[in-house]
Design a protein around this motif. Structure first.
Motif, PDB file in Angstrom:
ATOM      1  N   ALA A   3     -22.851 -69.493   6.446  1.00 48.68           N
ATOM      2  CA  ALA A   3     -22.028 -68.996   7.687  1.00 48.68           C
ATOM      3  C   ALA A   3     -22.676 -69.516   8.719  1.00 48.68           C
ATOM      4  CB  ALA A   3     -21.982 -67.814   7.882  1.00 48.68           C
ATOM      5  N   PRO A   5     -23.938 -69.530  13.122  1.00 48.86           N
ATOM      6  CA  PRO A   5     -24.677 -68.491  13.433  1.00 48.86           C
ATOM      7  C   PRO A   5     -24.012 -67.263  14.066  1.00 48.86           C
ATOM      8  CG  PRO A   5     -25.566 -70.434  13.958  1.00 48.86           C
ATOM      9  CD  PRO A   5     -24.150 -71.021  13.281  1.00 48.86           C
ATOM     10  N   PHE A   6     -24.144 -65.951  14.342  1.00 47.70           N
ATOM     11  CA  PHE A   6     -23.186 -65.009  15.168  1.00 47.70           C
ATOM     12  C   PHE A   6     -24.656 -63.990  15.437  1.00 47.70           C
ATOM     13  CE2 PHE A   6     -22.861 -63.986  10.677  1.00 47.70           C
ATOM     14  CZ  PHE A   6     -23.539 -62.841  10.676  1.00 47.70           C
ATOM     15  N   TYR A   8     -25.096 -60.031  16.135  1.00 49.36           N
ATOM     16  CA  TYR A   8     -24.610 -58.701  14.777  1.00 49.36           C
ATOM     17  C   TYR A   8     -25.082 -57.484  15.382  1.00 49.36           C
ATOM     18  CZ  TYR A   8     -25.228 -54.965  11.429  1.00 49.36           C
ATOM     19  OH  TYR A   8     -25.168 -54.310  10.331  1.00 49.36           O
ATOM     20  N   ARG A  10     -24.753 -53.052  15.652  1.00 44.82           N
ATOM     21  CA  ARG A  10     -23.726 -51.674  14.844  1.00 44.82           C
ATOM     22  C   ARG A  10     -23.710 -50.747  15.406  1.00 44.82           C
ATOM     23  NH1 ARG A  10     -27.637 -49.997  10.138  1.00 44.82           N
ATOM     24  NH2 ARG A  10     -27.558 -52.013   9.350  1.00 44.82           N
ATOM     25  N   ILE A  30     -16.322 -56.386  11.325  1.00 46.62           N
ATOM     26  CA  ILE A  30     -16.886 -56.363   9.718  1.00 46.62           C
ATOM     27  C   ILE A  30     -17.350 -55.326   9.016  1.00 46.62           C
ATOM     28  CG2 ILE A  30     -19.639 -56.758  10.165  1.00 46.62           C
ATOM     29  CD1 ILE A  30     -19.399 -58.696   7.467  1.00 46.62           C
ATOM     30  N   ALA A  31     -16.304 -54.900   7.888  1.00 45.27           N
ATOM     31  CA  ALA A  31     -16.815 -52.991   7.114  1.00 45.27           C
ATOM     32  C   ALA A  31     -17.695 -53.728   5.566  1.00 45.27           C
ATOM     33  CB  ALA A  31     -15.876 -52.465   6.488  1.00 45.27           C
ATOM     34  N   GLY A  33     -16.566 -56.608   3.907  1.00 44.87           N
ATOM     35  CA  GLY A  33     -17.181 -58.575   4.236  1.00 44.87           C
ATOM     36  C   GLY A  33     -16.866 -58.893   2.858  1.00 44.87           C
ATOM     37  N   VAL A  37     -16.978 -62.695   4.515  1.00 47.72           N
ATOM     38  CA  VAL A  37     -17.869 -63.297   4.516  1.00 47.72           C
ATOM     39  C   VAL A  37     -17.395 -64.780   3.782  1.00 47.72           C
ATOM     40  CG1 VAL A  37     -20.482 -62.894   3.484  1.00 47.72           C
ATOM     41  CG2 VAL A  37     -19.833 -61.165   4.550  1.00 47.72           C
ATOM     42  N   MET A  40     -16.643 -67.297   5.978  1.00 46.32           N
ATOM     43  CA  MET A  40     -17.449 -67.629   6.609  1.00 46.32           C
ATOM     44  C   MET A  40     -18.471 -68.495   6.240  1.00 46.32           C
ATOM     45  SD  MET A  40     -18.724 -63.521   8.669  1.00 46.32           S
ATOM     46  CE  MET A  40     -19.756 -64.869   9.145  1.00 46.32           C
ATOM     47  N   LEU A  50     -20.459 -60.380  15.132  1.00 50.35           N
ATOM     48  CA  LEU A  50     -19.990 -59.314  14.159  1.00 50.35           C
ATOM     49  C   LEU A  50     -20.300 -57.819  14.919  1.00 50.35           C
ATOM     50  CD1 LEU A  50     -20.861 -60.561  10.276  1.00 50.35           C
ATOM     51  CD2 LEU A  50     -18.801 -61.572  12.078  1.00 50.35           C
ATOM     52  N   ASP A  52     -20.221 -54.690  13.452  1.00 45.31           N
ATOM     53  CA  ASP A  52     -20.320 -53.267  12.082  1.00 45.31           C
ATOM     54  C   ASP A  52     -19.834 -52.442  12.264  1.00 45.31           C
ATOM     55  OD1 ASP A  52     -20.679 -52.444   8.688  1.00 45.31           O
ATOM     56  OD2 ASP A  52     -22.891 -53.721   9.382  1.00 45.31           O
ATOM     57  N   SER A  54     -19.535 -50.119   9.162  1.00 43.82           N
ATOM     58  CA  SER A  54     -19.449 -49.848   7.976  1.00 43.82           C
ATOM     59  C   SER A  54     -19.745 -48.437   7.684  1.00 43.82           C
ATOM     60  CB  SER A  54     -20.335 -50.326   7.016  1.00 43.82           C
ATOM     61  OG  SER A  54     -21.390 -50.735   7.139  1.00 43.82           O
TER      62      SER A  54
ATOM     63  N   MET B   1     -33.805 -61.367  14.196  1.00 43.61           N
ATOM     64  CA  MET B   1     -33.772 -60.131  13.652  1.00 43.61           C
ATOM     65  C   MET B   1     -34.281 -59.081  13.114  1.00 43.61           C
ATOM     66  SD  MET B   1     -29.089 -58.668  13.848  1.00 43.61           S
ATOM     67  CE  MET B   1     -29.666 -56.677  14.116  1.00 43.61           C
ATOM     68  N   GLU B  17     -32.291 -64.393  10.873  1.00 43.79           N
ATOM     69  CA  GLU B  17     -30.980 -64.600  11.674  1.00 43.79           C
ATOM     70  C   GLU B  17     -29.637 -63.441  11.363  1.00 43.79           C
ATOM     71  OE1 GLU B  17     -29.535 -68.337  12.558  1.00 43.79           O
ATOM     72  OE2 GLU B  17     -30.818 -68.991  11.224  1.00 43.79           O
ATOM     73  N   PRO B  18     -28.929 -63.274  11.870  1.00 44.18           N
ATOM     74  CA  PRO B  18     -28.312 -62.502  10.835  1.00 44.18           C
ATOM     75  C   PRO B  18     -27.070 -62.948   9.945  1.00 44.18           C
ATOM     76  CG  PRO B  18     -27.635 -62.161  14.054  1.00 44.18           C
ATOM     77  CD  PRO B  18     -29.296 -63.124  13.557  1.00 44.18           C
ATOM     78  N   ARG B  19     -27.223 -64.267  10.974  1.00 41.82           N
ATOM     79  CA  ARG B  19     -26.826 -65.393   9.560  1.00 41.82           C
ATOM     80  C   ARG B  19     -26.961 -65.063   7.549  1.00 41.82           C
ATOM     81  NH1 ARG B  19     -26.152 -71.283  10.398  1.00 41.82           N
ATOM     82  NH2 ARG B  19     -28.417 -71.776  11.014  1.00 41.82           N
ATOM     83  N   LEU B  60     -22.698 -61.515  -0.648  1.00 49.12           N
ATOM     84  CA  LEU B  60     -21.704 -61.387   0.190  1.00 49.12           C
ATOM     85  C   LEU B  60     -21.905 -60.088   1.598  1.00 49.12           C
ATOM     86  CD1 LEU B  60     -18.697 -61.233  -1.718  1.00 49.12           C
ATOM     87  CD2 LEU B  60     -19.348 -63.473  -0.333  1.00 49.12           C
TER      88      LEU B  60
END
Lengths: 295, 164
Positions: A3, A5-6, A8, A10, A30-31, A33, A37, A40, A50, A52, A54, B1, B17-19, B60
């Motif tokens: 994916a 970069p992003f 995150y 919560r 995102i829950a 995913g 995902v 992505m 994202l 989250d 969930s 992170m 990384e978050p990804r 995932l």
């Protein structure tokens, strides 16, 4: 592929989630995913952030209230699959759950995630449209409702406002007679996206008259659709097998059917008619076996 | 992170990384290469791990989503160093593998099945591994392996018969 970069986040509650969503145009909820995902990973989706949801427990529940079955948007599909209230009150939903992806994706995937991603072949979207479900979202501190018939616009596109977070889906519980359900789908392999699917729910009275029927087909067009002409034909009548197939074919005749690499339009139309007939036949047969109070 | 992952009973703090997917964190940060990278978009099942006992796709899930979840990888299913679990042993005995790429995931998917269903039918077994692709075996021996392991686990748990 990996994916892009992003960031995150919560959030602790739904209003914080909405605030984050409203503050960043590229943000996505995102829950589970299990749809997002892969998108992505293939770089078909590149969210900047994202959010989250969930672990927001207020979004995860199954309860019966006011003649409806209400399911929180972040409720895992595996929970719905094994829930005793769903099994007794919403047998059509119980019937489709094992067909959604496979066990490993149902363990993470959520009800709201499947609905919000609006895949034309999604079983949950088909049941929501077939049973006239209502979807509730939250946006800027207010709740809003959208009927399932207006929610789905096209593949991955819904009527959900940009900064809204889906909260709940409510399915009306039918109580007017012996209830029966039927579901069929055709796909290339177990757990893959359906080429065509059909879901039916009926109630039959003591005299064998079909009191009420809902029949929907999925993956035939960009969104799940109801075959309303079939419903009008059958409702209030004794089911007549000879009239059923022509009624279904008539209802499908002017539908603009999807054609793609996997299945041509004439194939989808033909299979939709057959699966709809099987779903209705199964629903009528199972209605006769169940008592009026079973549901 | 910074994220704390609970893997096979031990807590590991990792910087990701978050990804970074859970799969990549397990393999690259923790050196647990038993979870395999196949398609990396949720189709092949080679990356299956257990999260709180349920089989999930580690490609995932992002590692940052996995804190507080009890993760089990294939490295965590053996009863002791140099030993095999009943399921692993059954895979050896029935030749439930050829190249071995899908095997850790098949064993973990079977593990999740047998935890909830000690007496699965052949259909239950096929359904449980329907999200795991094997390009070598044709699946028959994998199904045999899981059926054999189920039978053995039931045997272990059965009380001795009277007079035996």
């Amino acid at each position: 592929m990996k994916a892009a970069p992003f960031e995150y986040s919560r959030p602790a509650d739904i209003d914080e989630a909405c605030a984050l969503l409203g503050g960043d145009e590229g943000a996505r909820i995102i829950a589970g995913g299990q749809t997002l995902v892969p998108m992505m990973a293939m770089r078909l989706s590149r969210p900047t952030r994202l959010i989250d949801v969930s672990r927001i427990s207020a979004l995860s529940y199954i309860r019966e209230e006011d003649g409806h079955l209400a399911i929180g948007a972040a409720t895992r599909q595996c929970v719905v699959e094994n829930d005793p209230i769903v099994a007794t009150r919403m047998p059509l939903l119980a019937a489709v759950m094992p067909w959604i992806g496979h066990a490993a994706t149902r363990a993470r995937g959520t009800v709201g995630g499947s609905l919000a991603n609006a895949d034309p072949a999604a079983e949950l979207a088909l049941v929501a449209v077939t049973l006239d479900a209502t979807l509730t979202y939250r946006e800027a501190g207010r709740n809003g409702d959208i009927p399932a018939s207006e929610f789905f616009i096209g593949p991955t596109i819904t009527a959900l406002p940009m900064a809204a977070c889906l909260m709940e889906v409510r399915f009306p519980i039918w109580r007017d007679g012996h209830i029966g359900v039927g579901f069929h789908e055709v796909s290339a392999r177990r757990s893959d996206f359906a080429f065509v699917s059909a879901a039916a729910q009926v109630t039959v009275d003591e005299d064998g008259i079909c009191r009420r029927i809902a029949i929907g087909v999925g993956a035939v067009t960009d969104v799940p659709i109801r075959l309303e002409r079939v419903e009008q034909e059958l409702s209030g009548n004794r089911p007549d097998a000879a009239r059923l197939r022509p009624a279904i074919e008539g209802a499908l005749a002017d539908v603009d059917v999807t054609a793609d690499l996997h299945a041509s339009a004439p194939y989808r139309r033909r299979v939709a008619a057959t699966l709809a007939l099987r779903a209705i036949t199964d629903a009528l047969a199972s209605a006769k076996q169940r008592g009026p109070d079973a549901c | 992170m910074r994220v704390e992952l609970t893997v096979n009973g031990a807590i590991h703090g990792v910087d990701v990384e978050p990804r970074t997917t859970l799969l990549d964190a397990l393999r690259d940060n923790l050196g647990l290469t038993g979870a395999h990278a196949g398609c990396e978009h949720g189709v092949c099942g080679a990356c299956t791990v257990l999260c709180d006992g349920a089989a999930v796709r580690s490609c995932l899930m992002f590692a940052v989503q996995a804190d507080g979840i009890a993760i089990t990888t294939i490295e965590g299913v053996t009863p002791g160093p140099g030993e095999l679990s009943i399921l692993q042993d059954a895979f050896c005995e029935t030749h439930g593998m050829q190249c071995g790429y899908c095997t850790p995931a098949m064993i973990l998917a079977a593990h999740a099945l047998l935890t909830n269903n000690p007496a699965p039918s052949r259909g239950d077994i096929v359904d449980a591994i329907s999200g795991n692709i094997c390009r070598c075996t044709g699946y028959a021996q994998i199904v045999d392996a899981i059926a054999l392991a189920a039978e053995r686990i039931r045997g272990v748990n059965r009380p001795p018969e009277a007079g035996a």
